[in-house]
Design a protein around this motif. Structure first.
Motif, short mmCIF file in Angstrom:
data_model
loop_
_atom_site.label_atom_id
_atom_site.label_comp_id
_atom_site.label_asym_id
_atom_site.label_seq_id
_atom_site.Cartn_x
_atom_site.Cartn_y
_atom_site.Cartn_z
N VAL A 1 -25.48 1.48 36.10
CA VAL A 1 -24.53 2.60 37.09
C VAL A 1 -23.27 2.08 36.92
CG1 VAL A 1 -24.28 3.21 39.44
CG2 VAL A 1 -26.76 2.92 38.82
N GLY A 2 -23.19 0.79 37.32
CA GLY A 2 -21.54 -0.10 37.00
C GLY A 2 -21.18 0.49 35.55
N MET B 1 -20.95 2.70 33.02
CA MET B 1 -21.11 3.75 33.23
C MET B 1 -19.51 3.88 34.27
SD MET B 1 -25.22 5.52 33.33
CE MET B 1 -23.99 7.38 32.90
N LEU B 2 -19.72 3.91 35.02
CA LEU B 2 -18.96 4.82 36.78
C LEU B 2 -17.81 4.02 35.35
CD1 LEU B 2 -17.21 5.41 38.82
CD2 LEU B 2 -17.67 3.32 40.17
N GLY B 3 -17.66 2.87 35.16
CA GLY B 3 -15.94 1.70 34.53
C GLY B 3 -16.21 2.80 33.69
N PHE C 1 -15.90 5.42 32.84
CA PHE C 1 -15.47 6.87 32.79
C PHE C 1 -13.64 6.19 33.59
CE2 PHE C 1 -19.41 9.13 32.09
CZ PHE C 1 -19.20 10.08 32.21
N VAL C 2 -14.25 5.44 34.39
CA VAL C 2 -12.78 5.13 35.38
C VAL C 2 -11.03 4.58 33.67
CG1 VAL C 2 -11.46 3.04 36.37
CG2 VAL C 2 -13.83 4.10 37.36
N PHE D 1 -19.02 -2.99 35.44
CA PHE D 1 -17.84 -1.55 35.74
C PHE D 1 -16.76 -2.84 34.90
CE2 PHE D 1 -14.07 -1.12 37.36
CZ PHE D 1 -14.14 0.58 38.07
N SER E 1 -21.52 6.80 27.63
CA SER E 1 -20.43 7.34 28.50
C SER E 1 -19.31 7.37 27.64
CB SER E 1 -20.78 6.32 29.75
OG SER E 1 -21.25 6.05 30.40
N THR F 1 -17.77 11.00 27.31
CA THR F 1 -16.07 11.68 27.43
C THR F 1 -15.55 12.22 26.25
OG1 THR F 1 -15.53 9.61 27.15
CG2 THR F 1 -15.93 9.44 29.17
#
Length: 257
Positions: free
Chosen positions: A82-83, A85-87, A89-90, A141, A186, A190
């Motif tokens: 989860v961390g 995938m979020l990282g 995109f960030v 992340f 991820s 994008t």
């Protein structure tokens, strides 16, 4: 050809260190790419693409030598995914270097603690879920956002919480394959959605990625044996020294020296 051989050497050395100490492949690979002028997002994506192969080989070596704590593995992976995938995109939205000062301070403290622990007998103990969950998420992340961080953050955090070095290193190294896979997917998302406008430059680094893969896969079999053979205090001192040096290097980089 020279570029390929250079990155093959970098990949071999990075994976030899990563497999034995549970960290450094992504950090070393990304640092070299950034030094050559590759943008942060492309450097992170390139390192994770190579890690799909190197972490599979390294994880297999640790599995063979029985260095994996499966209970810890399945508690750590979901939060890391989860961390990560979020990282991913960030980092495609803004510069992930903004979190580096905080990571550097964290690494310096943990590295010093591990060195202290290597000279003072501190009993190992199971790491509680309340520590594993946020640690896995933050490590995932930072790994995606900074091009490396899963090993340094997850390994040092678990060791600092009292985890047994052999099984912490083996578990973190084995779980890194799933983290790299989620981060790579991820980055791919994008690209397909058009969110990452500069992704077209990615093909310019195929020779670099190929070299990192070949060198890393060649070094991976050494990892499982090294972790199994080295004594606990030796592993702690090696990991602690690596982290302190990494924090020192990042501090110099951030201050412009």
């Amino acid at each position: 050809m020279e570029e390929f051989l250079l990155f093959a050497l970098v990949g071999f050395l990075a994976q030899a260190i990563d497999g034995a100490l549970g960290m450094a492949y992504g950090v070393i690979s990304s640092t070299v790419l950034l030094a050559l002028g590759v943008p942060p997002a492309q450097a992170s994506a390139s390192a994770h693409a190579a890690e799909l192969f190197t972490t599979a080989a390294s994880g297999s070596a640790h599995l063979y030598h029985r260095n994996i704590d499966w209970k810890l593995f399945w508690r750590l992976v979901p939060f890391g995914v989860v961390g990560g995938m979020l990282g991913a995109f960030v980092v495609t939205s803004f510069d992930g270097d903004q979190v580096k000062p905080f990571v550097t301070a964290y690494l310096a403290v943990i590295g010093a603690w591990l060195l202290y622990r290597s000279f003072h007998r501190i009993p190992t103990k199971p790491v509680k879920l309340k520590i594993v969950a946020p640690l896995g998420a933050v490590a995932g992340f930072l790994d995606a956002a900074g091009g490396g961080g899963w090993g340094p953050v997850a390994t040092t955090g678990l060791l600092g919480a009292g985890g047994q070095p052999r099984f912490v290193i083996g578990t973190v190294s084995a779980s890194e394959f799933l983290i790299a896979l989620s981060v790579s997917l991820s980055f791919l998302a994008t690209i397909l959605t058009g969110r990452w406008e500069q992704a077209g430059e990615f093909r310019d680094y195929l020779a670099s990625i190929g070299g990192l893969i070949i060198g890393g896969v060649m070094a991976a079999p050494l990892a499982g044996w090294a972790v199994k053979a080295l004594r606990e205090k030796t592993l702690l001192r090696l990991v602690g020294s690596m982290i302190v040096l990494l924090a020192g290097y990042q501090t110099l980089d951030l201050t412009g020296f």
